[in-house]
Write a protein that holds these residues in place. Structure first.
Motif, mmCIF file in Angstrom:
data_model
loop_
_atom_site.group_PDB
_atom_site.id
_atom_site.type_symbol
_atom_site.label_atom_id
_atom_site.label_comp_id
_atom_site.label_asym_id
_atom_site.label_seq_id
_atom_site.Cartn_x
_atom_site.Cartn_y
_atom_site.Cartn_z
ATOM 1 N N THR A 1 0.781 -1.383 -0.049
ATOM 2 C CA THR A 1 -0.345 -0.260 -0.484
ATOM 3 C C THR A 1 0.793 1.362 -0.240
ATOM 4 O O THR A 1 1.862 1.640 0.608
ATOM 5 C CB THR A 1 -0.798 -0.264 1.049
ATOM 6 O OG1 THR A 1 -1.735 1.109 0.600
ATOM 7 C CG2 THR A 1 -0.712 0.379 2.613
ATOM 8 N N GLU B 1 0.195 5.770 0.022
ATOM 9 C CA GLU B 1 -0.695 7.165 0.206
ATOM 10 C C GLU B 1 0.792 8.482 -0.807
ATOM 11 O O GLU B 1 1.754 8.082 0.502
ATOM 12 C CB GLU B 1 -0.988 7.318 1.508
ATOM 13 C CG GLU B 1 -2.187 8.325 1.513
ATOM 14 C CD GLU B 1 -2.450 8.330 2.901
ATOM 15 O OE1 GLU B 1 -1.878 9.878 3.585
ATOM 16 O OE2 GLU B 1 -2.596 8.113 3.711
ATOM 17 N N THR C 1 -3.972 10.756 -3.129
ATOM 18 C CA THR C 1 -4.112 9.126 -3.909
ATOM 19 C C THR C 1 -3.463 8.178 -2.350
ATOM 20 O O THR C 1 -2.218 8.349 -2.144
ATOM 21 C CB THR C 1 -3.620 9.025 -4.554
ATOM 22 O OG1 THR C 1 -2.253 8.974 -5.132
ATOM 23 C CG2 THR C 1 -3.857 10.155 -6.152
ATOM 24 N N GLU C 2 -4.299 6.504 -2.729
ATOM 25 C CA GLU C 2 -3.696 5.737 -2.300
ATOM 26 C C GLU C 2 -3.889 4.600 -2.829
ATOM 27 O O GLU C 2 -4.512 4.274 -4.128
ATOM 28 C CB GLU C 2 -4.251 5.450 -0.965
ATOM 29 C CG GLU C 2 -3.913 4.259 -0.454
ATOM 30 C CD GLU C 2 -4.538 3.488 0.727
ATOM 31 O OE1 GLU C 2 -4.326 2.943 2.003
ATOM 32 O OE2 GLU C 2 -5.565 4.601 1.609
ATOM 33 N N ASP C 3 -2.988 3.982 -3.144
ATOM 34 C CA ASP C 3 -2.746 2.446 -3.728
ATOM 35 C C ASP C 3 -2.835 1.209 -3.154
ATOM 36 O O ASP C 3 -1.538 1.271 -2.403
ATOM 37 C CB ASP C 3 -1.288 2.378 -5.109
ATOM 38 C CG ASP C 3 -2.188 3.990 -6.270
ATOM 39 O OD1 ASP C 3 -3.590 2.901 -7.007
ATOM 40 O OD2 ASP C 3 -1.945 4.977 -5.839
ATOM 41 N N GLN D 1 -2.455 -3.130 -3.617
ATOM 42 C CA GLN D 1 -2.531 -4.370 -3.978
ATOM 43 C C GLN D 1 -1.953 -5.426 -3.169
ATOM 44 O O GLN D 1 -0.666 -5.396 -2.578
ATOM 45 C CB GLN D 1 -1.846 -4.648 -5.415
ATOM 46 C CG GLN D 1 -2.163 -5.576 -6.220
ATOM 47 C CD GLN D 1 -1.689 -5.446 -8.041
ATOM 48 O OE1 GLN D 1 -0.907 -4.372 -7.614
ATOM 49 N NE2 GLN D 1 -2.242 -6.233 -8.195
ATOM 50 N N TYR E 1 -7.386 -5.183 -5.342
ATOM 51 C CA TYR E 1 -6.716 -4.087 -5.948
ATOM 52 C C TYR E 1 -7.500 -2.807 -5.489
ATOM 53 O O TYR E 1 -8.680 -3.105 -5.241
ATOM 54 C CB TYR E 1 -5.749 -3.955 -7.117
ATOM 55 C CG TYR E 1 -6.113 -2.244 -7.317
ATOM 56 C CD1 TYR E 1 -4.804 -1.660 -7.539
ATOM 57 C CD2 TYR E 1 -7.003 -0.884 -8.464
ATOM 58 C CE1 TYR E 1 -4.252 -0.712 -7.257
ATOM 59 C CE2 TYR E 1 -6.260 -0.090 -8.437
ATOM 60 C CZ TYR E 1 -5.127 0.605 -8.133
ATOM 61 O OH TYR E 1 -4.231 1.889 -8.315
ATOM 62 N N TYR F 1 -7.814 1.546 -5.291
ATOM 63 C CA TYR F 1 -7.396 3.027 -5.327
ATOM 64 C C TYR F 1 -8.086 3.908 -4.710
ATOM 65 O O TYR F 1 -9.624 3.259 -5.201
ATOM 66 C CB TYR F 1 -7.514 3.095 -7.232
ATOM 67 C CG TYR F 1 -7.381 4.985 -6.951
ATOM 68 C CD1 TYR F 1 -5.911 4.840 -7.609
ATOM 69 C CD2 TYR F 1 -8.503 5.799 -7.041
ATOM 70 C CE1 TYR F 1 -5.928 6.514 -7.941
ATOM 71 C CE2 TYR F 1 -7.851 7.264 -8.280
ATOM 72 C CZ TYR F 1 -7.472 7.208 -7.859
ATOM 73 O OH TYR F 1 -7.014 8.479 -7.996
ATOM 74 N N ARG F 2 -8.101 4.637 -3.691
ATOM 75 C CA ARG F 2 -9.209 5.723 -3.348
ATOM 76 C C ARG F 2 -8.247 7.481 -3.772
ATOM 77 O O ARG F 2 -6.775 7.200 -3.869
ATOM 78 C CB ARG F 2 -8.880 5.500 -1.779
ATOM 79 C CG ARG F 2 -9.102 4.375 -1.479
ATOM 80 C CD ARG F 2 -10.344 4.493 -1.488
ATOM 81 N NE ARG F 2 -11.322 3.105 -1.331
ATOM 82 C CZ ARG F 2 -11.594 2.217 -1.672
ATOM 83 N NH1 ARG F 2 -11.301 1.984 -2.919
ATOM 84 N NH2 ARG F 2 -12.526 0.898 -1.029
ATOM 85 N N GLY F 3 -9.069 8.463 -4.287
ATOM 86 C CA GLY F 3 -8.440 9.654 -4.107
ATOM 87 C C GLY F 3 -9.154 10.634 -3.809
ATOM 88 O O GLY F 3 -10.179 10.230 -3.990
ATOM 89 N N ARG G 1 -12.850 6.108 -6.684
ATOM 90 C CA ARG G 1 -12.525 5.002 -5.638
ATOM 91 C C ARG G 1 -12.701 3.807 -6.543
ATOM 92 O O ARG G 1 -13.675 3.890 -7.614
ATOM 93 C CB ARG G 1 -14.033 4.885 -4.930
ATOM 94 C CG ARG G 1 -13.663 5.368 -3.796
ATOM 95 C CD ARG G 1 -14.731 5.411 -2.941
ATOM 96 N NE ARG G 1 -14.782 5.707 -1.004
ATOM 97 C CZ ARG G 1 -14.631 4.852 -0.439
ATOM 98 N NH1 ARG G 1 -13.714 3.743 -0.050
ATOM 99 N NH2 ARG G 1 -14.410 5.889 0.783
#
Length: 185
Positions: A82, A84, A103-105, A107, A133, A135-137, A157
């Motif tokens: 993860t 951020e 943003t946060e990715d 997986q 996976y 994704y958050r922005g 999202r």
């Protein structure tokens, strides 16, 4: 292991492994990192109340975990990563120099498999897996021109999941030929 660098950047990793005999082993590893990022100047935002300067919005942090186990005919792996990241640039028309833009990715996966060699003629194998996976922005907009708030948050999202199963049989009986049959779902 540990390391450090400019912009209050540091990273640490710990790993442990052990042989289990007869070719088996186990491995565990984890990493964590953090960076305050740079103080930046963008001339295109010089008319902004910040004067085009941004501080504390270029940060980045994250961690990862990994594990593997191997014993005889069995093999399993799992991982999670993860990250951020702050967005200092006012991208997509967001409020420049706002610490809420980020943003946060993430997986991760889990994979387990089995394989057996039978009488010099056959290889039999099976595998099951799961992947995810996320994704958050978060993007902060000034909506006052349209009668809205000065800190309207747009929350993006994206989520994905995969699950699968494979079965395979390989035959070596024919001269100079290898025949493989299987299925994947």
């Amino acid at each position: 292991a540990a390391s450090g660098g400019s912009f209050e950047t540091w990273r640490g990793r710990a790993s442990w492994g052990r042989g289990l005999g007869e070719g088996g082993d186990v491995l565990l590893s984890g990493t964590v990192f953090d960076s305050a990022g740079q103080d930046l100047f963008y001339p295109e935002f010089s008319s902004d109340p910040s004067g085009g300067n941004t501080s504390g919005t270029d940060e980045e942090r994250g961690f990862s975990l990994f594990g593997r186990w191997l014993s005889g005919e069995w093999h399993a792996e799992a991982a999670w990563v993860t990250r951020e990241k702050g967005i200092p640039t006012g991208s997509y028309g967001t409020v420049f120099d706002h610490p809420g833009n980020k943003t946060e990715d993430s997986q991760g996966y889990f994979d387990i498999s089995w394989q057996r060699h039978v009488e010099e003629r056959w290889d039999l194998a099976a595998r099951a897996f799961y992947d995810r996976y996320v994704y958050r922005g978060e993007y902060v907009y000034d909506a006052t021109a349209d009668g809205g708030p000065p800190d309207l948050v747009n929350d993006d999202r994206g989520d994905g999941e995969w699950v699968g199963l494979e079965l395979r049989a390989t035959n070596f009986e024919l001269p100079r030929q290898v025949v493989t049959v299987g299925t994947e779902v």
